[in-house]
Write a protein that holds these residues in place. Sequence first.
Motif, PDB file in Angstrom:
ATOM      1  N   TRP A 230      32.346  51.131  35.885  1.00  0.00           N
ATOM      2  CA  TRP A 230      31.483  50.047  36.351  1.00  0.00           C
ATOM      3  C   TRP A 230      31.688  48.796  35.496  1.00  0.00           C
ATOM      4  O   TRP A 230      31.881  47.696  36.014  1.00  0.00           O
ATOM      5  N   ALA A 231      31.638  48.980  34.170  1.00  0.00           N
ATOM      6  CA  ALA A 231      31.728  47.829  33.271  1.00  0.00           C
ATOM      7  C   ALA A 231      33.086  47.140  33.413  1.00  0.00           C
ATOM      8  O   ALA A 231      33.166  45.907  33.488  1.00  0.00           O
ATOM      9  N   SER A 232      34.154  47.932  33.480  1.00  0.00           N
ATOM     10  CA  SER A 232      35.498  47.339  33.505  1.00  0.00           C
ATOM     11  C   SER A 232      35.743  46.533  34.774  1.00  0.00           C
ATOM     12  O   SER A 232      36.383  45.482  34.723  1.00  0.00           O
ATOM     13  N   PHE A 233      35.251  47.017  35.907  1.00  0.00           N
ATOM     14  CA  PHE A 233      35.568  46.334  37.163  1.00  0.00           C
ATOM     15  C   PHE A 233      34.485  45.353  37.608  1.00  0.00           C
ATOM     16  O   PHE A 233      34.763  44.175  37.787  1.00  0.00           O
ATOM     17  N   ALA A 234      33.253  45.830  37.746  1.00  0.00           N
ATOM     18  CA  ALA A 234      32.200  44.955  38.282  1.00  0.00           C
ATOM     19  C   ALA A 234      31.895  43.785  37.343  1.00  0.00           C
ATOM     20  O   ALA A 234      31.616  42.671  37.794  1.00  0.00           O
ATOM     21  N   MET A 235      31.955  44.014  36.037  1.00  0.00           N
ATOM     22  CA  MET A 235      31.544  42.965  35.108  1.00  0.00           C
ATOM     23  C   MET A 235      32.541  41.812  34.996  1.00  0.00           C
ATOM     24  O   MET A 235      32.165  40.699  34.677  1.00  0.00           O
ATOM     25  N   SER A 236      33.818  42.070  35.263  1.00  0.00           N
ATOM     26  CA  SER A 236      34.743  40.937  35.220  1.00  0.00           C
ATOM     27  C   SER A 236      34.441  39.975  36.364  1.00  0.00           C
ATOM     28  O   SER A 236      34.584  38.752  36.208  1.00  0.00           O
ATOM     29  N   LYS A 237      33.978  40.502  37.499  1.00  0.00           N
ATOM     30  CA  LYS A 237      33.598  39.610  38.623  1.00  0.00           C
ATOM     31  C   LYS A 237      32.394  38.757  38.227  1.00  0.00           C
ATOM     32  O   LYS A 237      32.328  37.565  38.536  1.00  0.00           O
ATOM     33  N   VAL A 238      31.442  39.376  37.533  1.00  0.00           N
ATOM     34  CA  VAL A 238      30.260  38.627  37.083  1.00  0.00           C
ATOM     35  C   VAL A 238      30.677  37.523  36.098  1.00  0.00           C
ATOM     36  O   VAL A 238      30.211  36.385  36.177  1.00  0.00           O
ATOM     37  N   GLY A 239      31.601  37.851  35.199  1.00  0.00           N
ATOM     38  CA  GLY A 239      32.082  36.856  34.240  1.00  0.00           C
ATOM     39  C   GLY A 239      32.756  35.683  34.945  1.00  0.00           C
ATOM     40  O   GLY A 239      32.500  34.512  34.624  1.00  0.00           O
ATOM     41  N   LEU A 240      33.594  36.005  35.931  1.00  0.00           N
ATOM     42  CA  LEU A 240      34.287  34.929  36.666  1.00  0.00           C
ATOM     43  C   LEU A 240      33.297  34.061  37.436  1.00  0.00           C
ATOM     44  O   LEU A 240      33.456  32.840  37.532  1.00  0.00           O
ATOM     45  N   GLU A 241      32.232  34.702  37.955  1.00  0.00           N
ATOM     46  CA  GLU A 241      31.224  33.926  38.689  1.00  0.00           C
ATOM     47  C   GLU A 241      30.488  32.971  37.745  1.00  0.00           C
ATOM     48  O   GLU A 241      30.193  31.824  38.101  1.00  0.00           O
ATOM     49  N   ALA A 242      30.210  33.446  36.522  1.00  0.00           N
ATOM     50  CA  ALA A 242      29.520  32.577  35.551  1.00  0.00           C
ATOM     51  C   ALA A 242      30.394  31.373  35.203  1.00  0.00           C
ATOM     52  O   ALA A 242      29.896  30.249  35.048  1.00  0.00           O
ATOM     53  N   ILE A 243      31.711  31.600  35.096  1.00  0.00           N
ATOM     54  CA  ILE A 243      32.638  30.504  34.802  1.00  0.00           C
ATOM     55  C   ILE A 243      32.646  29.498  35.954  1.00  0.00           C
ATOM     56  O   ILE A 243      32.521  28.290  35.765  1.00  0.00           O
ATOM     57  N   GLU A 244      32.736  30.024  37.176  1.00  0.00           N
ATOM     58  CA  GLU A 244      32.777  29.147  38.355  1.00  0.00           C
ATOM     59  C   GLU A 244      31.474  28.362  38.488  1.00  0.00           C
ATOM     60  O   GLU A 244      31.483  27.153  38.728  1.00  0.00           O
ATOM     61  N   ARG A 245      30.347  29.055  38.289  1.00  0.00           N
ATOM     62  CA  ARG A 245      29.055  28.370  38.455  1.00  0.00           C
ATOM     63  C   ARG A 245      28.807  27.343  37.357  1.00  0.00           C
ATOM     64  O   ARG A 245      28.016  26.421  37.527  1.00  0.00           O
ATOM     65  N   ALA A 246      29.498  27.494  36.222  1.00  0.00           N
ATOM     66  CA  ALA A 246      29.372  26.490  35.156  1.00  0.00           C
ATOM     67  C   ALA A 246      30.234  25.262  35.467  1.00  0.00           C
ATOM     68  O   ALA A 246      30.185  24.265  34.743  1.00  0.00           O
ATOM     69  N   GLY A 247      31.049  25.356  36.522  1.00  0.00           N
ATOM     70  CA  GLY A 247      31.875  24.216  36.921  1.00  0.00           C
ATOM     71  C   GLY A 247      33.158  24.090  36.125  1.00  0.00           C
ATOM     72  O   GLY A 247      33.734  22.995  36.029  1.00  0.00           O
ATOM     73  N   ILE A 248      33.608  25.197  35.544  1.00  0.00           N
ATOM     74  CA  ILE A 248      34.856  25.168  34.772  1.00  0.00           C
ATOM     75  C   ILE A 248      35.796  26.259  35.297  1.00  0.00           C
ATOM     76  O   ILE A 248      35.444  26.992  36.231  1.00  0.00           O
ATOM     77  N   THR A 249      36.978  26.375  34.684  1.00  0.00           N
ATOM     78  CA  THR A 249      37.897  27.462  35.025  1.00  0.00           C
ATOM     79  C   THR A 249      38.215  28.234  33.743  1.00  0.00           C
ATOM     80  O   THR A 249      37.879  27.783  32.645  1.00  0.00           O
ATOM     81  N   VAL A 250      38.896  29.361  33.903  1.00  0.00           N
ATOM     82  CA  VAL A 250      39.247  30.151  32.708  1.00  0.00           C
ATOM     83  C   VAL A 250      40.084  29.335  31.720  1.00  0.00           C
ATOM     84  O   VAL A 250      40.041  29.580  30.514  1.00  0.00           O
ATOM     85  N   ASP A 251      40.809  28.324  32.236  1.00  0.00           N
ATOM     86  CA  ASP A 251      41.636  27.501  31.345  1.00  0.00           C
ATOM     87  C   ASP A 251      40.799  26.601  30.428  1.00  0.00           C
ATOM     88  O   ASP A 251      41.302  26.102  29.422  1.00  0.00           O
ATOM     89  N   ASP A 252      39.555  26.357  30.812  1.00  0.00           N
ATOM     90  CA  ASP A 252      38.674  25.515  29.977  1.00  0.00           C
ATOM     91  C   ASP A 252      37.983  26.318  28.879  1.00  0.00           C
ATOM     92  O   ASP A 252      37.376  25.756  27.968  1.00  0.00           O
ATOM     93  N   LEU A 253      38.057  27.640  29.003  1.00  0.00           N
ATOM     94  CA  LEU A 253      37.322  28.514  28.091  1.00  0.00           C
ATOM     95  C   LEU A 253      38.023  28.595  26.724  1.00  0.00           C
ATOM     96  O   LEU A 253      39.239  28.671  26.651  1.00  0.00           O
ATOM     97  N   ASP A 254      37.228  28.566  25.641  1.00  0.00           N
ATOM     98  CA  ASP A 254      37.795  28.713  24.297  1.00  0.00           C
ATOM     99  C   ASP A 254      37.559  30.104  23.731  1.00  0.00           C
ATOM    100  O   ASP A 254      38.367  30.625  22.955  1.00  0.00           O
ATOM    101  N   VAL A 255      36.399  30.676  24.095  1.00  0.00           N
ATOM    102  CA  VAL A 255      35.947  31.905  23.437  1.00  0.00           C
ATOM    103  C   VAL A 255      35.348  32.857  24.477  1.00  0.00           C
ATOM    104  O   VAL A 255      34.689  32.407  25.418  1.00  0.00           O
ATOM    105  N   PHE A 256      35.580  34.152  24.283  1.00  0.00           N
ATOM    106  CA  PHE A 256      34.989  35.178  25.155  1.00  0.00           C
ATOM    107  C   PHE A 256      34.201  36.145  24.273  1.00  0.00           C
ATOM    108  O   PHE A 256      34.779  36.781  23.384  1.00  0.00           O
ATOM    109  N   VAL A 257      32.891  36.205  24.505  1.00  0.00           N
ATOM    110  CA  VAL A 257      32.043  37.100  23.703  1.00  0.00           C
ATOM    111  C   VAL A 257      31.362  38.094  24.646  1.00  0.00           C
ATOM    112  O   VAL A 257      30.227  37.883  25.082  1.00  0.00           O
ATOM    113  N   PRO A 258      32.070  39.181  24.978  1.00  0.00           N
ATOM    114  CA  PRO A 258      31.440  40.190  25.826  1.00  0.00           C
ATOM    115  C   PRO A 258      30.562  41.107  24.987  1.00  0.00           C
ATOM    116  O   PRO A 258      30.760  41.210  23.763  1.00  0.00           O
TER     117      PRO A 258
END
Length: 334
Positions: A230-258
């Motif tokens: 569950w964590a490996s698959f479903a949570m990456s979708k949630v992470g990508l949604e948070a990035i999209e809803r923040a109005g940025i892309t993965v290329d704008d990200l500096d740090v990942f704190v899961p």
Amino acid sequence: MPASLVTASGSAHAAVLGVGSYRPRRLVPNAEIVDAIDSSDEWIQQRSGIKTRRFAGPDESVQMMSVAAARGALEHAGIDAAQVDAVVVATVSHLMQTPAIAPAIAHELGCDAPVAFDISAACAGFCQGVGVASDMVRSGSARHVLVIGVERLTDILNREDRGTAFIFADGAGAVVVGPSETEGIGPTVWGSDGEQFDYIRQTEDWRDVIAEDSPVMPTLTMQGSAVFRWASFAMSKVGLEAIERAGITVDDLDVFVPHQANMRITDAMARSMKLPATVRIARDVADQGNTSAASVPLALHRMVEEGEARPGDLALLIAFGAGLSYAAQVVRVP
Ligand code: COA
């Protein structure tokens, strides 16, 4: 003509203003726990990435660790305890059904009658707390909110359970959320899946425990493989949604704190989110174990202290666990 009510309004933007943490003194290497679970240092490292963890001593209570982490966050933010008008504590290991631990922590810190309450969302609790805090600051129901994630999981850990004894540990982390001139906290993507309520839970209901002739403290139990999937698959979708809803892309990200659940889950998420190699990834689990609600602020604070997360960097925070529950948001590093 019925009287009209005033609409609450706060700051247009909210931000994380400071971060702090407390790590228990006692470092516990794998070698110390393998005999009780018929395991090995090699197996634990390969399956979880954990080399050592920290177990709290008798004086390192939930309240003591919370106060220490909160003082660090307040100092980093340059905010006095008297300016805090809300204290939100995420924990599942304050072992009193009532009252919540938050008012006692607020009192010890010297806050002035703040609203203070606990969130019971296990490993997801800290990021849910950040979501609640940023909404409070924007709505005007609080100006400065202390969000604390704290656990003393060793109090509810079965040292002989092969599925949990090597994973869970103790510690505390905290942030101050407050008003900001620019946006510092993106929209929180959060939710739950109660169909999987049983995946991580307390072994027994308290009423069943006290009905026994020789009551034994209930402990944590987990369906490890199901949680891993569950964590490996479903949570990456949630992470990508948070990035999209923040109005940025993965290329704008500096740090990942899961959430520091397990190094393999972190690696699987980073792969499936296709994070660029330039994104610095929190790997605190190797030395600290899985501290549930405390893991994200502990890992973030370590990256700030070690210069891996710099002021102004964009960091994706994501936390997930029992419930099953989750929450994620992109924040600007203080
Ligand atoms: N030490 C050594 N061997 C162990 C062991 C341990 N602690 N626990 C299980 N094993 C063995 C089993 O006996 C089994 O052996 P077999 O293949 O000879 O029968 C084998 O390892 C696989 O057992 P399984 O229970 O399927 O383990 P797994 O591969 O699912 O790994 C976890 C267990 C806990 C490491 C894994 O499920 C996991 O990482 N889950 C996610 C946990 C997590 O991070 N939770 C936090 C979320 S908030």
